[in-house]
Design a protein around this motif. Sequence first.
Motif: not given
Length: 103
Positions: A9-20, A44-47, A76-85
């Motif tokens: 899930p992302a909201l204004n995460e362009a700065g943190t998303l690339p590392l993840l 965020t969309a472009a990143v 996927g057969a399994l789904a997992a969540g991840a956080a940008c922060r």
Amino acid sequence: MAGLSVVIPALNEAGTLPLLLADLATWPGDLEILVVDGGSGDATAAVTRIGGAGLLRSPVAGRGQQLRWGAAQAHGALAAGAACRQPSAHGLGRRRHSGAGTS
């Protein structure tokens, strides 16, 4: 079909998303990465596209809603969540504990 789907899930995460996204790209198995945008006003969309992940636009704002909606779209057969922060550095699957109530 991907073996594992990671829903971010992302909201204004362009700065943190690339590392993840870079960290997830090192996963050795079959992985579907879905970024569920909750209405970001930044890049965020472009990143997401540059990072090779799938982009979903959430019809409802809020991390929990975005996770549920993204998981419903995952292949996927399994789904997992991840956080940008959350610090990445190959920490996929690690849990952070506050120390309260843990031994």
